[in-house]
Design a protein around this motif. Structure first.
Motif, PDB file in Angstrom:
ATOM      1  N   HIS A 246       0.801  -1.229   0.000  1.00  0.00           N
ATOM      2  CA  HIS A 246       0.000   0.000   0.000  1.00  0.00           C
ATOM      3  C   HIS A 246       0.835   1.281   0.000  1.00  0.00           C
ATOM      4  CE1 HIS A 246      -3.816  -2.140   0.683  1.00  0.00           C
ATOM      5  NE2 HIS A 246      -3.099  -2.963   1.437  1.00  0.00           N
ATOM      6  N   LEU A 264      -3.968   6.662   5.377  1.00  0.00           N
ATOM      7  CA  LEU A 264      -5.049   5.712   5.657  1.00  0.00           C
ATOM      8  C   LEU A 264      -5.617   5.852   7.060  1.00  0.00           C
ATOM      9  CD1 LEU A 264      -3.612   2.416   4.076  1.00  0.00           C
ATOM     10  CD2 LEU A 264      -5.099   4.132   3.019  1.00  0.00           C
ATOM     11  N   GLY A 265      -4.817   6.425   7.953  1.00  0.00           N
ATOM     12  CA  GLY A 265      -5.207   6.478   9.356  1.00  0.00           C
ATOM     13  C   GLY A 265      -4.658   5.268  10.097  1.00  0.00           C
ATOM     14  N   GLU A 267      -5.868   3.417  12.463  1.00  0.00           N
ATOM     15  CA  GLU A 267      -6.813   2.321  12.664  1.00  0.00           C
ATOM     16  C   GLU A 267      -6.876   1.409  11.448  1.00  0.00           C
ATOM     17  OE1 GLU A 267     -11.522   2.069  13.704  1.00  0.00           O
ATOM     18  OE2 GLU A 267     -10.372   3.601  14.765  1.00  0.00           O
ATOM     19  N   GLU A 268      -6.907   2.005  10.244  1.00  0.00           N
ATOM     20  CA  GLU A 268      -6.971   1.209   9.023  1.00  0.00           C
ATOM     21  C   GLU A 268      -5.671   0.441   8.804  1.00  0.00           C
ATOM     22  OE1 GLU A 268      -8.171  -0.466   5.381  1.00  0.00           O
ATOM     23  OE2 GLU A 268      -9.277   0.375   7.084  1.00  0.00           O
ATOM     24  N   VAL A 269      -4.541   1.076   9.079  1.00  0.00           N
ATOM     25  CA  VAL A 269      -3.253   0.395   8.936  1.00  0.00           C
ATOM     26  C   VAL A 269      -3.175  -0.799   9.877  1.00  0.00           C
ATOM     27  CG1 VAL A 269      -0.758   0.616   9.311  1.00  0.00           C
ATOM     28  CG2 VAL A 269      -1.991   2.407   8.082  1.00  0.00           C
ATOM     29  N   ALA A 271      -5.632  -2.523  11.027  1.00  0.00           N
ATOM     30  CA  ALA A 271      -6.543  -3.556  10.520  1.00  0.00           C
ATOM     31  C   ALA A 271      -5.898  -4.339   9.386  1.00  0.00           C
ATOM     32  CB  ALA A 271      -7.847  -2.910  10.048  1.00  0.00           C
ATOM     33  N   LEU A 272      -5.187  -3.651   8.512  1.00  0.00           N
ATOM     34  CA  LEU A 272      -4.486  -4.321   7.413  1.00  0.00           C
ATOM     35  C   LEU A 272      -3.384  -5.234   7.937  1.00  0.00           C
ATOM     36  CD1 LEU A 272      -4.216  -1.344   4.893  1.00  0.00           C
ATOM     37  CD2 LEU A 272      -5.608  -3.412   4.603  1.00  0.00           C
TER      38      LEU A 272
END
Length: 701
Positions: A246, A264-265, A267-269, A271-272
């Motif tokens: 990414h 992405l923030g 939280e999103e990172v 989660a990935l």
């Protein structure tokens, strides 16, 4: 190019050196594209220098550990191939300058005889893993982080998941909550912690993620207050897979991991990262806790002697030594001005101290050296040896101990001569501000440009090279930064830009700031508290008269250490590697990845094989997109754009979307069966892509 022969025990290293020599030959004959060759040599520690026709070679020393024999070998190499100087860096490496490109394989071969590597010291990969120099002897440490730093180094060296990322990754291990390895400015920063569970000590780390300096400093964020020791390397592996897929690849100014978190923030990172954990090579990695313990301690009986200058010795002892956690032993810091050790002095240094210290020297993040396991009887012996070589100055890690990058001495990006500025400021402090030789809460750091190789962004007082216009002339300038530094336990501060002054006025800046702080601080108040109390505008007004360009002298048109008129002659930097967007180069790399995948399966390295096959998918798809004039900036975007422009238009036939096929990589455990199936699919795709490309070429013709 000279022929060379290596007596290496490691066949992988031997093959790499042979391959480097072959690639240089191909490049010289015009058989390898410039950009591809540049990427290849950077991954082998060979970096373009400001001066044409020569290279800087960066030697990768995990957590700054170096032995007597290794220093002597590097000194010999510096004499034979370079400029006869060892340059210590803020990432605990040693750099050699003025090396001929054609001689780098031979140089690497000789270094490898003493277990020294250049591999991935530069380029878009995991750089040298740093750690507190005091690790293992630090009275404040919960446990020794050296084994964890070393295992991280070996795990990611030559690892396909971080071989060709969009940008570099930096990792640090601090020995305690004092955070002397600066966890808050790293992509991954680790601080050791101990928990007690059922009466048993459990080791782990506080984990900082997404920090970085550069032109836009961003502080790392805490993602784990405690992560068990065996989970830290798998966590890094999963995160690197996310960054590889990414992370930005076109605009290198936005390609660091910190910008992915910003985009992405967090939280999103996170989660990935969780999604990737299923497919990583190892769910846990156990570290041998005793692998890096110093064993070669001094054994020679030493009689204590009297110092020639008792007062000078006592001052040096108070600032440059400390009692280790091991009773009866001292750690001794060696001040190395601007991090430069001429080879002749390096040999004399080892000869003078080897009977008095452990054969385990550490390079510090502030470009100095740390000697370990020194007995009290040896302190004077060591001090006198250091004084004789010019390394006996007191004031380690104080205001008088200035960190700097090479600046315009050798760096393509350098705007100003940071090394000479550092020498002038250090000498000035020793002469006119001696009370600051013992001040450890006011650090000065200098970079030759805004990119922070001298870490000016985390200094109490930082300077970076710049320029200002004065009529029709360009005047060398220093951007003054204030208020940065380490707070502790993962917390840090980024210095603020306050004002820009002609570079020859930095001594006046220093005088004003030190005098103001000394005269107005409250009892026991450190500079961070004082800066916050006074505010940025107070310091701007204090320094504003020094920015006046109406009264420039002739000398102020010249940079430190120069007699010629100043010019901002900036070249193309290579610290971040290069971008590989040539179609032919991408297809060539895809073929290489498939070959590497075959080899990995043959060795039972299934996770590596899967990742090589994944890379072949991506490089091939990106090449076809470029053929259509479509340039995308992340691997994830390559998958999406290929679906839109090739699969949706029926130019390829797949049972699923291209994205679904490729992203099987994070849906399955890395087994032999999946590795073989996935590689077969990647080969079929690459073969079909080559056929489609030939068909398109025929249509165009």
């Amino acid at each position: 190019m000279q022929s060379f022969r290596t007596e290496l025990e490691n066949p992988i290293v031997e093959q790499e050196i042979i391959e480097l020599a072959e690639k240089i030959r191909k490049y010289r004959k015009g058989e390898m594209p410039e950009e591809k060759f540049k990427s290849l040599r950077l991954a082998r520690g060979v970096y373009g220098q400001r001066q044409a026709g020569v290279q800087m070679v960066r030697i990768k020393l995990p957590f700054g550990k170096v032995t007597f024999q290794q220093i002597l070998k590097i000194a010999d190499i510096a004499d034979e191939y370079g400029s006869g100087n060892l340059h210590l860096t803020t990432r605990q490496d040693i750099q050699l300058h003025y090396v001929s490109l054609d001689r780098t394989p031979e140089l690497w071969s000789k270094l490898a005889e003493d277990d020294i590597t250049l591999r991935e010291a530069c380029g878009n990969t995991v750089r040298n893993v740093t750690a507190s120099a005091t690790a293992g002897i630090d009275p404040n440490e919960p446990f020794d982080v050296s084994p964890y730093a070393h295992r991280t180094f070996t795990y990611f060296l030559r690892n396909p998941i971080c071989a060709e990322m969009g940008r570099k990754i930096k990792i640090s291990f601090s020995s305690s909550e004092l955070d002397t390895a600066f966890s808050y400015i790293h992509d991954f920063g680790f601080i050791p912690k101990i928990r007690i569970e059922n009466g048993k000590e459990i080791r782990g780390f506080k984990v900082m993620l997404g920090g970085g300096l550069g032109a836009q400093p961003i502080l790392a964020q805490t993602v784990h207050e405690f992560l068990a020791e065996e989970e830290i390397i798998p966590y890094m592996e999963a995160t690197l897979r996310v960054f590889d897929r990414h992370g930005e690849r076109n605009n290198r100014n936005k390609a660091r991991f910190k910008y992915l978190v910003q985009k992405l923030g967090l939280e999103e990172v996170l989660a990935l990262i969780e999604i990737e954990k299923k497919a990583i090579k190892n769910k846990t990695v156990v570290v041998d806790r005793h692998s890096q313990i110093s064993t070669n301690l001094p054994t020679k009986e030493v009689s204590e002697i009297e110092p020639q200058d008792p007062l000078a010795f006592e001052l040096w002892k108070s600032t440059n030594t400390f009692q280790q956690k091991q009773e009866g032993f001292y750690g001794v810091y060696v001040n190395v001005q601007t991090g430069d050790i001429p080879t002749e002095k390096a040999r004399k240094l080892i000869a003078g101290v080897r009977d008095h210290i452990a054969d385990d020297i550490r390079i510090t993040q502030d470009q100095n050296l740390l000697f370990k396991y020194v007995r009290k009887e040896s302190l004077v012996h060591i001090y006198e040896a250091l004084v004789a070589l010019g390394f006996g100055k007191p004031g380690y890690n104080s205001t008088a101990d200035i960190t700097t990058c090479p600046g315009t001495d050798t760096c393509n990006l350098g705007i100003s001569n940071s090394t000479e500025m550092a020498r002038v400021l250090e000498n000035y402090i020793h002469e006119f501000h001696q009370d600051f030789i013992q001040e450890k809460e006011f650090k000065i750091k200098i970079s030759g440009c805004m990119n922070s190789c001298g870490q000016h962004g985390l200094a109490h007082l930082g300077f970076h090279g710049s320029s200002v216009k004065a009529g029709t002339a360009v005047v060398p300038a220093a951007q003054v930064m204030l208020g940065g530094g380490t707070v502790g336990n993962g917390e840090g501060r980024v210095a603020e830009r306050v004002i820009k002054v002609p570079t020859k006025r930095v001594l006046q800046v220093l005088d004003l700031l030190l005098s103001d702080f000394k005269n107005n601080q409250a009892a026991g108040q450190n500079f961070h508290a004082y800066y916050d109390q006074q505010g940025k505008d107070y310091f701007y007004k204090l320094l504003k008269p020094l920015a006046d360009l109406s009264n420039l002298t002739a000398d102020e048109y010249l940079d430190w250490g120069h007699e010629e008129t100043f010019a901002t002659a900036i070249g193309v930097g290579e610290c971040a590697g290069v971008l590989i967007d040539l179609v032919a180069t991408l297809l060539y790399e895809a073929e290489e990845k498939l070959d590497l995948a075959d080899l990995a399966i043959g060795k039972g390295q299934y996770a590596d094989a899967i990742y090589h096959a994944y890379s072949a998918f991506v490089w091939t798809a990106k090449a076809l997109l470029l053929d259509k004039g479509l340039s995308v900036s992340t691997q994830a975007a390559v998958l999406a754009e290929f679906d839109q422009h090739f699969i949706a238009e029926d130019l390829f036939t797949l049972p699923t979307s291209f994205s679904e096929r490729v992203l099987q990589i994070n849906k399955y455990e890395p087994s032999k069966e999946f590795a073989e199936t996935y590689l077969l699919q990647s080969k079929a795709f690459c073969l079909e892509a080559a056929e489609r490309r030939e068909e398109l070429k025929a249509v165009v013709q």
